[in-house]
Scaffold this active site. Structure first.
Site, mmCIF file in Angstrom:
data_model
loop_
_atom_site.group_PDB
_atom_site.id
_atom_site.type_symbol
_atom_site.label_atom_id
_atom_site.label_comp_id
_atom_site.label_asym_id
_atom_site.label_seq_id
_atom_site.Cartn_x
_atom_site.Cartn_y
_atom_site.Cartn_z
ATOM 1 N N SER A 192 -1.829 3.424 3.238
ATOM 2 C CA SER A 192 -0.403 3.632 3.460
ATOM 3 C C SER A 192 -0.178 4.511 4.696
ATOM 4 C CB SER A 192 0.234 4.215 2.190
ATOM 5 O OG SER A 192 1.634 4.189 2.249
ATOM 6 N N ASP A 346 4.323 -5.967 -1.634
ATOM 7 C CA ASP A 346 4.360 -4.685 -0.915
ATOM 8 C C ASP A 346 5.231 -4.855 0.324
ATOM 9 O OD1 ASP A 346 3.857 -2.301 0.399
ATOM 10 O OD2 ASP A 346 1.735 -2.706 0.775
ATOM 11 N N HIS A 376 2.147 -1.948 -3.701
ATOM 12 C CA HIS A 376 1.866 -0.771 -2.878
ATOM 13 C C HIS A 376 1.393 0.392 -3.752
ATOM 14 C CE1 HIS A 376 2.068 1.356 0.938
ATOM 15 N NE2 HIS A 376 2.370 2.416 0.221
#
Length: 406
Positions: A192, A346, A376
């Protein structure tokens, strides 16, 4: 000491707080598609996160502590015991706190070294939050893992996190003999926001002749651009936990400016001049995303008018150290072998797909792993509070297998 006491008092009210906050404070509506891995478990995780957000906002409104402070406290995770297979120590690399994981098993030669940059939108996350993930990577791949505690936003704005990760990486490379690591097998890795930082560090080091060349970069559902929050994955997954579309823009703005004042304009795309949007269209465009990823509902958006004063506050979004997808081809061509992991459900899926294409177009070898049922944050939930997400474990094992090939 105040937070634990408050927590005990407030936890019984969490369910009520979620309901009230959803109505009164406008918490985001969410959508858990049937194809997601373990949808019932994901609902439980989401309930905890929404409860935390609701309580945090209530605490902030009462002046007891900020929502971000409370969120960080709640995400810390419990301390893990000794790991019989690893030596673990906390150190400082060029004044940046790190945690070093070294396998106890004997090695025939020098090991791989992995710099790990955690996720959390540049706002959340810590060495403790990612303890399980780093232990797993170190044990299973028999690598030395260095987890980096970079400074967090909004207290520390861009480029603080990037600089901390870069300085820790350079320090490690310059002192590599202390850790039994092969200088030709150093890898940067992150998920991320950490994937963003890994990509930025990798680009910065690509042209350096005074340091060993990175062996690889591992980007786990990375966020790589803030020009376009209307790519197909942003529409398809706008309400899918654990990262909503609005939160993606919120985190990017917190990192850039320490506030989210122009979130709506950024979401609508009013923050980028038309000529600049045209310039970057060769890299940031739905046209570069394979058609099979557009079959779930994608609505074409009517263009919004450019607002110059908003651009003035966010123009650093066009810097590759903040948005690595915008790096020039000459830099991308020098990047090391890459591993890119994306998740179908995501908002950041398309960032990963676009960067994969850029790397391949510039002759960089790419291993791509796509979790069809992934969402995610699933990697850090592979073993979460007593229940597991098999998609997270599959993703982690794909990373371990890639590492073993290096």
């Amino acid at each position: 000491a105040l937070l634990p006491a408050l927590l005990l008092l407030l936890l019984p009210l969490a369910a009520l707080a979620v309901a009230l906050a959803t109505v009164l404070l406008g918490l985001p509506s969410y959508d858990i598609p049937p194809g997601v891995n373990q949808p019932a478990k994901l609902r439980l995780v989401l309930a905890v996160l929404l409860g935390t957000a609701a309580l945090g906002r209530i605490l902030e409104k009462t002046g007891l502590c900020s929502q971000i402070t409370f969120g960080r406290y709640m995400r810390q995770g419990r301390k893990l015991g000794v790991d019989p297979k690893l030596f673990i120590q906390d150190r400082q690399f060029n004044k940046v706190p790190v945690r070093v994981y070294q396998p106890k098993v004997t090695s025939d030669g020098r090991r791989r070294g992995i710099l790990f940059f955690h996720g959390g939108g540049w706002v959340f996350g810590s060495l403790d939050t990612y303890e399980k993930v780093c232990r797993y990577l170190s044990r299973e791949s028999e690598s030395v893992v260095v987890s980096v505690q970079y400074r967090l936003a909004p207290e520390h704005k861009y480029p603080a996190a990037y600089e901390d990760c870069l300085h820790a990486t350079i320090h490690f490379m310059n002192n590599i003999e202390h850790y039994g690591v092969d200088p030709a097998r150093v890898i940067v890795c992150g998920d991320s926001a950490g994937g963003n930082l890994a990509a930025a560090v990798s680009q910065t080091l690509a042209g350096r002749s005074d340091l060993p060349k990175l062996r690889a970069q591992i980007l786990i559902y990375p966020g790589l651009q803030a020009l376009d929050f209307n790519l197909p994955s942003y529409h398809q997954n706008r309400g899918v936990p654990l990262l909503f579309r609005e939160r993606a823009a919120f985190f990017a703005l917190q990192y850039l400016n320490g506030d989210a004042l122009h979130m709506q304009e950024v979401l609508e795309g009013s923050h980028i001049p038309p000529d600049m949007r045209l310039k970057y269209r060769k890299w940031v465009s739905p046209d570069n995303i394979p058609e099979k990823f557009k079959v779930r509902g994608v609505k074409p958006l009517r263009p919004t008018d450019f607002i110059a004063e908003v651009y003035e506050t966010v123009k650093r979004f066009c810097e590759p150290n903040l948005c690595p997808l915008l790096a020039e081809d000459a830099i991308v061509q020098q990047l090391p072998e890459s591993f890119v992991l994306t998740c179908e459900y995501d908002v950041l899926r398309d960032d990963g797909l676009l960067y994969k294409k850029r790397l391949e177009d510039n002759g960089v070898q790419v291993t791509w792993y796509h979790l069809e049922d992934g969402f995610h944050g699933v990697i850090s939930l592979y073993d979460y509070c007593g229940f597991s997400f098999p998609a997270g474990k599959r993703g982690l094992d794909s990373i371990v297998n890639f590492l073993k090939s290096l």
